[in-house]
Scaffold this active site. Structure first.
Site, short mmCIF file in Angstrom:
data_model
loop_
_atom_site.label_atom_id
_atom_site.label_comp_id
_atom_site.label_asym_id
_atom_site.label_seq_id
_atom_site.Cartn_x
_atom_site.Cartn_y
_atom_site.Cartn_z
CE LYS A 180 12.32 -18.42 16.25
NZ LYS A 180 12.28 -19.90 16.42
CD GLU A 183 10.94 -23.90 15.29
OE1 GLU A 183 11.82 -23.24 15.88
OE2 GLU A 183 10.93 -24.06 14.06
CB CYS A 288 27.51 -26.01 17.53
SG CYS A 288 27.84 -25.29 19.14
CD GLU A 389 25.87 -29.14 11.57
OE1 GLU A 389 25.08 -28.44 10.92
OE2 GLU A 389 26.34 -28.80 12.67
P1 NAD Z 1 18.04 -24.25 12.55
O1 NAD Z 1 18.93 -23.44 11.66
O2 NAD Z 1 17.06 -25.17 11.93
O3 NAD Z 1 17.17 -23.27 13.47
C1 NAD Z 1 17.75 -22.21 14.19
C2 NAD Z 1 16.73 -21.10 14.37
O4 NAD Z 1 16.33 -20.63 13.09
C3 NAD Z 1 15.45 -21.57 15.08
O5 NAD Z 1 15.05 -20.58 15.99
C4 NAD Z 1 14.46 -21.74 13.94
O6 NAD Z 1 13.13 -21.47 14.33
C5 NAD Z 1 14.92 -20.71 12.93
N1 NAD Z 1 14.65 -21.11 11.54
C6 NAD Z 1 14.60 -22.38 11.05
N2 NAD Z 1 14.35 -22.36 9.73
C7 NAD Z 1 14.25 -21.06 9.37
C8 NAD Z 1 14.00 -20.40 8.12
N3 NAD Z 1 13.82 -21.08 7.00
N4 NAD Z 1 13.98 -19.06 8.12
C9 NAD Z 1 14.17 -18.35 9.24
N5 NAD Z 1 14.40 -18.93 10.45
C10 NAD Z 1 14.44 -20.27 10.52
O7 NAD Z 1 19.00 -25.01 13.57
P2 NAD Z 1 18.61 -26.11 14.65
O8 NAD Z 1 18.27 -27.39 13.96
O9 NAD Z 1 17.66 -25.57 15.64
O10 NAD Z 1 20.02 -26.26 15.41
C11 NAD Z 1 21.06 -27.09 14.95
C12 NAD Z 1 22.05 -26.32 14.11
O11 NAD Z 1 22.59 -25.21 14.84
C13 NAD Z 1 23.25 -27.15 13.72
O12 NAD Z 1 23.59 -26.84 12.39
C14 NAD Z 1 24.35 -26.68 14.67
O13 NAD Z 1 25.66 -26.87 14.21
C15 NAD Z 1 24.01 -25.24 14.78
N6 NAD Z 1 24.58 -24.65 15.97
C16 NAD Z 1 25.66 -23.83 15.85
C17 NAD Z 1 26.25 -23.27 16.96
C18 NAD Z 1 27.43 -22.36 16.85
O14 NAD Z 1 27.78 -21.76 17.86
N7 NAD Z 1 28.06 -22.20 15.70
C19 NAD Z 1 25.71 -23.53 18.23
C20 NAD Z 1 24.59 -24.36 18.33
C21 NAD Z 1 24.03 -24.92 17.20
#
Ligand code: NAD
Length: 503
Positions: A180, A183, A288, A389
């Site tokens: 997944k 989006e 990240c 962050e």
């Molecule tokens: P996000 O948490 O908004 O989304 C990540 C995934 O979760 C997406 O597929 C999204 O559709 C899903 N999602 C979003 N809201 C949800 C909900 N309420 N319930 C269930 N699923 C949900 O993150 P983002 O904005 O896409 O990415 C940026 C974030 O990811 C930053 O915080 C970054 O630090 C983190 N990140 C961490 C790493 C790591 O290795 N630790 C790597 C890359 C990104």
């Protein structure tokens, strides 16, 4: 009057075939972040679509998990070759939907390939152990068997690399996979699915469902999903970790970050400034492992920040497809507004705005989600620009009296993903590496993302679960242990009601 061209619609990929997006009832918008315009729609999966994908994976698992190691290796190598042929296509897709500059997107694809290279060594990674004669005529051996149906939920910021961290070891180890992706930039995952098929992967072993919370929660609840890998922000990582664990699944959930770079006064200030500017503003700070907090020790602040200013003045911000640019837009209008809001809070809290990127205009791209490189100095640990962050091109500088103070500051931060120290003093670097409470450490290296044959994972709020992602730990996550004790002896063992021992 001619109707404007309809944006294309991106659909799911289930059981080896593209699903007609017209069958979806909900859709999301995919933007061109440089222009600020919708460039496509993406189908959002409901529970029935997720169920369809999970059942396709479950069905395919039976055959794939029993496919000989040599055959699986062949398919992995074919997939790797196809991925290499399509590097430019992936980079263009990622750049157009995420906004990062195309050379940065190529770097992401290269790091994904590194993980796929490692997964091609699946024969070595799935080996068990054997001990002969643990008792008379008794041998014991251990197996690592695939887990079943594994699901991956990934963030927008690495739409090619982060899914590969998961699907490469999972599929190599004999599992079926449901991805997944984010989006916001879903197209790279669909091309991945097409290439797996072309490489000869049986239908249903790799599936893609697009969507939002509805799709994620359906995966977390589905009784036929055995393992969940998540990468994204900390609040969602916690939700995923808790829900998947409550539903009896194995889970690894990687969260957000606030990565510190400590600069000691003896550091090579030119090298440190080059590294800091690259790590803070590359990909518009949406990594990240981006450095979002610098910590200058003693009198390092003056020379370092002067060198940073000189470099930032030369950065070229613009659209991702133009490889002469250094930095692109952020991903959405909401992200831009959230980052601008964070900058306002920093000003209100009394931090010094040393470089102000708020009013950046990019000619020809007036609607784009651009924010220029921004730097705050004299930031205090209690300020929200340090605590939270920001995930944008905003670097905050804190001043510290000693290395011990800097290590203590990092220990009190709730995140522990990556960190770096810049110094010419080996003893100071060794102390930092030993004492700092962070999962990935760079010494004179600003973004210490481990190579594909190590593993990636932070500490504290940056990782919920124990096993890191990819490398040997990835194979451990995607396999479960079985230990067999066997006796082959002409003579019987006789009746003995005592607990078995080696005697
Ligand atoms: P996000 O948490 O908004 O989304 C990540 C995934 O979760 C997406 O597929 C999204 O559709 C899903 N999602 C979003 N809201 C949800 C909900 N309420 N319930 C269930 N699923 C949900 O993150 P983002 O904005 O896409 O990415 C940026 C974030 O990811 C930053 O915080 C970054 O630090 C983190 N990140 C961490 C790493 C790591 O290795 N630790 C790597 C890359 C990104």
């Amino acid at each position: 009057m001619q109707a404007p061209p309809r944006p294309k619609t991106i659909g799911h990929f289930i059981g080896g075939a593209a699903v007609d997006p017209a069958s979806a009832t909900r859709f999301g918008e995919v933007f061109d972040p440089a222009r600020g315009e919708v460039q496509a729609r993406v189908a959002f999966a409901d529970e029935a679509t997720v169920d369809h994908a999970v059942r396709a994976a479950r069905q395919a698992f039976a055959g794939w998990s029993r496919t000989p190691i040599g055959k699986r290796t062949e398919i992995l190598f074919s997939f790797r070759e196809l991925m290499r042929k399509h590097v430019a296509d992936f980079a263009a897709l990622v750049s157009s939907e995420h906004g990062k500059i195309v050379h940065d997107a190529e770097g992401e694809v290269a790091r994904a390939l590194e993980v796929i290279d490692f997964a091609c060594g699946l024969a070595q990674q799935t080996k068990g152990q054997f001990s002969e004669n643990v008792s008379r005529s008794v041998d014991t051996y251990s197996l690592r068997q695939p887990v079943g149906v594994c699901a991956g939920i990934t963030p927008f910021n690495f739409p090619m690399m982060v899914p590969a961290w998961m699907f490469a070891p999972a599929i190599a180890a004999g599992n079926a996979f449901v991805l997944k992706p984010s989006e916001r930039d879903p197209s790279a995952s669909v091309l991945v699915a097409q290439l797996w098929k072309e490489a000869g992967l049986p239908d249903g072993v790799f599936n893609v469902v697009h969507g939002d919370k509805v799709a994620v929660d359906a995966l977390l609840a589905h009784p036929m999903v055995d393992a969940i890998s998540f990468v994204g922000s900390t609040p969602i990582a916690k939700h995923v970790y808790e829900t998947a664990a409550k539903n009896g699944k194995r889970v690894q959930a990687l969260g957000g970050a606030k990565n510190h770079m400590v600069i000691l006064p003896d550091a090579d200030m030119d090298a440190a400034a080059d590294a800091l500017v690259s790590a803070a503003y590359g990909s518009a700070g949406q990594r990240c492992m981006a450095i979002s907090a610098s910590v200058t020790v003693g009198d390092a602040a003056g020379p370092l920040l002067d060198a940073v200013r000189t470099r930032v003045a030369k950065l070229k911000v613009g659209a991702g497809h133009d490889r002469t640019n250094d930095m692109g837009p952020v991903v959405t209008a909401q992200a831009r507004d959230r980052i601008l809001g964070a900058i306002e809070l920093g000003l209100k809290a009394g931090a010094t705005l040393a470089i102000d990127g708020r009013d950046l205009r990019v000619g020809g791209y007036e609607g784009g989600f651009f924010i220029g490189p921004t730097l705050f100095d004299n930031v205090k640990p209690e300020m929200s620009i340090y605590r939270d962050e920001i995930f944008g091109p905003v670097l905050v500088n804190l001043r510290s009296a000693t290395l011990e103070d800097a290590i203590g500051l990092i220990a009190r931060n709730p995140y522990g993903n990556g960190t770096a120290i810049f110094t010419r003093n080996g003893a100071a670097a060794r102390k930092f590496q030993n004492e700092v409470e962070v999962g990935m450490v760079g010494i004179n290296v600003p973004i210490p993302v481990p190579v594909g044959y190590y593993s990636f994972g932070g500490w504290k709020n940056s990782l919920f679960g124990d096993l890191h992602i990819y490398g040997e730990e990835g194979f451990r996550f995607y396999t479960r242990g079985k230990v067999v004790t066997s006796r082959w002896d002409e003579a019987g063992a006789g009746v003995n009601l005592g607990f078995p021992t080696h005697k």
